[in-house]
Design an enzyme around this catalytic site. Structure first.
Site, PDB file in Angstrom:
ATOM      1  N   GLU A 218       1.112  -1.029   0.321  1.00 13.07           N
ATOM      2  CA  GLU A 218       0.039   0.111  -0.005  1.00 13.07           C
ATOM      3  C   GLU A 218       0.882   1.373  -0.028  1.00 13.07           C
ATOM      4  O   GLU A 218       1.473   1.596   0.959  1.00 13.07           O
ATOM      5  CB  GLU A 218      -1.076  -0.061   1.312  1.00 13.07           C
ATOM      6  N   CYS A 252      -1.655   9.066   2.584  1.00 15.11           N
ATOM      7  CA  CYS A 252      -1.249   8.645   1.285  1.00 15.11           C
ATOM      8  C   CYS A 252      -2.477   8.850   0.263  1.00 15.11           C
ATOM      9  O   CYS A 252      -2.055   9.145  -1.040  1.00 15.11           O
ATOM     10  CB  CYS A 252      -1.019   7.178   1.465  1.00 15.11           C
TER      11      CYS A 252
END
Length: 478
Positions: A218, A252
Site C-alpha cells: 500500500e 497517502c
C-alpha cells in the site's frame, strides 16, 4: 517508560518460528477467530483515550477529532464489519465447472495461509496497523507486526494492547528502526503487507523476493483532484481542503494537486483561502491543526516550498501567523507547517516530481478537460483520484481515461472507509488490496477444489481415440 528499546535482531526469526509452530499445531477455527476479534474490539474501545494521548505525543500535536475519526472510528467500524460477515466469508463458495466436466462439481475454499507479516507506517499508526491485522486474524492466520519507529509511543501502545488480547504465539510485535524493519521483511512469511512510500516499498519487495513471499504494498503517489467547469467552487474548495489538510496532509490518499479550469483558477484560490481561514483562524491557536511528524519531514517540505519559489511559482500561505521572528521560529520548532498553496509550479519542480505528503497544495489550471487528463496521465498512476463534476459524462471521461487505485467523485478520502470497496494501488501506488472481504481474501488461499463423481465422462477419454471417443473429443474441442 523506555520508548526506544528495539527488539533484538536475533529474536525476529525465533518469534516467527514460534508463530508458525503454534499455527500449524492449531489453525484458528471460526470460534477462535470471532473470540479474538471480540476481545480486540473490547480492549481497543477501553483504550481509545490512551491511544489518542500516545499519537498526540508522537506528533507533538495532532487533532483529537482527527484521531477519533481516522483511527478509532475506522478500526471499530472495520471490526464490526468483519464480525458481522465472518461466517459468510469463511464458507466455501460454489464454482461452476461447465458442461464439459459434467457431472463434476467445484467450490472455492478460503484457507488461512499461515503467518502474516505487517509493516505499518507512522501517518495513521493505529488504523494502518490494526485494520490489516484484523483481516489477517479473520482469515485464520497468526500475525507478526512491525509498527513504525517514527511513532514510538504509539508503537509501544500497540504492543501493549495486542499482548493483552492475544497469546504471544498468535500475535507478536517487533519494535525498532530501519535495521529491524529490513530484517523483518526478510523473514519467510506466508504473506507480507507493507504500507508506506514507494521507495521503501521497492526495498520491501526485494527483501521478500528470495523467500517468494507474496506481498501486498500500500504505497502512495500524486493523487489529483479535477474541478470541472460546472462544479461550484466553494463546495469544491471545502471538500478538497478536507482531503488535503486532514492530518496536515500526511495522508497517502490526500489530494496532492488540484486541476482547475483556467477561467476559474483565481476564484478557486480565493475560495480556498476563505475556507482555510474559516477552519484554522490564525493557525497558532488552532487545536485542530496537526503538526508534521518529525524534523526531517518538516525540512523536506520546507525545501519543496523554497524550490517552488526558485522555479518562479507563486506561494500563498493564507493562515500564517503574523508575528515576530522569535514566534515564527518557535512555531517552526514545533513543526507547525502552515497550509500552503503553490500556483502553477512547473513539472520539474520538487512539488510536482514527488509525492508531497504534507500541507502544500499545487494549484494548476487547464484549458480543456483533455488537457487535465493528459496532465494526470503524464505522471505515475496514483493511489486515489478525485473528479468534481455533476456532469456524468465529464466524470466518466476522467475515470475511463486514467487509472488510479480508487476514486471518490465529488468528495475526497471517503472511499477508504467503505468496507466493501477494495483499497489498494496499482504499479508505483501499490500492489494488491485490503479492507472488508477483500482483506480477508488477501490473507487467504482461495483453494479451488474440484470433485469428481463416481461415474464420469472423463473415464472414456483415453487411448485409443477411435469411434465414439474420437467423436466425443472433437465435440469437446468445438
Amino acid at each position: 517508560m523506555d520508548i526506544t528499546a528495539d527488539t533484538p535482531l536475533d529474536e525476529l526469526a525465533t518469534t516467527h518460528a514460534e508463530l508458525r509452530r503454534a499455527w500449524q499445531a492449531r489453525k484458528p477455527d471460526h470460534a477462535q477467530r470471532r473470540a479474538d476479534l471480540l476481545r480486540l474490539r473490547e480492549a481497543f474501545r477501553a483504550r481509545v483515550d490512551s491511544m489518542d494521548a500516545a499519537i498526540r505525543a508522537d506528533f507533538g500535536h495532532r487533532s483529537q477529532h482527527e484521531n477519533l475519526l481516522s483511527e478509532a472510528m475506522i478500526v471499530l467500524a472495520e471490526l464490526d464489519h468483519a464480525l458481522k460477515h465472518l461466517r459468510r466469508w469463511m464458507r466455501p463458495r460454489r464454482a461452476a465447472v461447465g458442461w464439459r466436466f459434467w457431472p463434476a462439481s467445484a467450490r472455492i475454499v478460503p484457507e488461512p495461509v499461515g503467518v502474516v507479516g505487517i509493516l505499518s507506517p507512522w501517518n495513521y499508526p493505529v488504523n494502518l496497523a490494526l485494520v490489516p491485522l484484523m483481516s489477517a486474524i479473520a482469515a485464520g492466520n497468526h500475525v507478526y507486526l512491525k509498527p513504525s519507529e517514527h511513532t514510538p509511543r504509539t508503537s509501544r501502545w500497540l504492543r501493549d494492547l495486542l499482548s493483552e488480547v492475544f497469546p504471544a504465539d498468535r500475535v507478536a510485535v517487533a519494535l525498532g528502526g530501519p535495521e529491524i524493519g529490513a530484517a523483518f521483511a526478510s523473514l519467510p512469511f506466508d504473506h507480507l503487507l507493507f504500507t508506506g512510500s514507494t521507495a521503501v516499498g521497492r526495498k520491501v519487495m526485494a527483501a521478500a523476493a528470495p523467500n517468494l513471499t507474496p506481498v501486498t504494498l500500500e504505497l502512495g503517489g500524486k493523487a489529483p483532484a479535477v474541478v470541472c467547469p460546472d462544479y461550484p467552487l466553494d463546495r469544491a474548495a471545502a471538500r478538497i481542503a478536507t482531503g488535503k489538510w486532514f492530518n496536515a496532509g500526511q495522508t497517502c490518499i490526500g489530494v496532492d494537486y488540484v486541476l482547475v479550469d483556467e477561467a476559474r483558477r483565481d476564484a478557486f484560490v480565493e475560495a480556498m483561502q476563505r475556507e482555510l481561514r474559516a477552519r484554522y483562524g490564525d493557525l497558532e491557536g488552532s487545536r485542530d491543526y496537526t503538526r508534521i511528524i518529525n524534523d526531517g519531514q518538516y525540512a523536506r517540505l520546507r525545501g519543496y516550498v523554497d524550490d517552488a519559489r526558485a522555479h518562479g511559482a507563486r506561494v500563498i500561505e493564507p493562515v500564517t501567523p503574523q508575528s515576530d521572528d522569535a514566534t515564527r521560529a518557535r512555531l517552526a520548532s514545533e513543526r507547525l507547517f502552515p497550509p500552503t498553496l503553490v500556483l502553477e509550479p512547473p513539472a520539474d519542480s520538487e512539488v510536482m516530481r514527488n509525492e508531497i505528503f504534507g500541507p502544500i497544495l499545487p494549484v494548476l489550471s487547464y484549458r480543456t478537460l483533455d488537457d487535465a487528463v493528459a496532465r494526470i496521465r503524464s505522471l505515475d498512476r496514483p493511489l486515489a483520484l478525485y473528479p468534481f463534476s455533476d456532469d456524468e459524462r465529464s466524470v466518466e471521461k476522467i475515470v475511463s481515461a486514467t487509472l488510479a487505485g480508487g476514486v471518490t467523485v465529488n468528495d475526497t478520502l471517503l472511499h477508504f472507509g467503505a468496507h466493501d470497496l477494495p483499497f489498494g494501488g496499482i504499479g508505483p501506488s501499490g500492489i494488491g488490496a485490503i479492507h472488508g472481504r477483500t482483506g480477508f481474501d488477501t490473507f487467504s488461499k482461495l483453494l479451488p477444489v474440484f470433485r469428481q463423481r463416481r461415474l464420469a465422462g472423463s473415464d472414456l477419454l483415453k487411448p485409443p481415440y477411435r469411434g465414439f471417443v474420437d467423436r466425443m473429443v472433437r465435440l469437446l474441442a468445438r
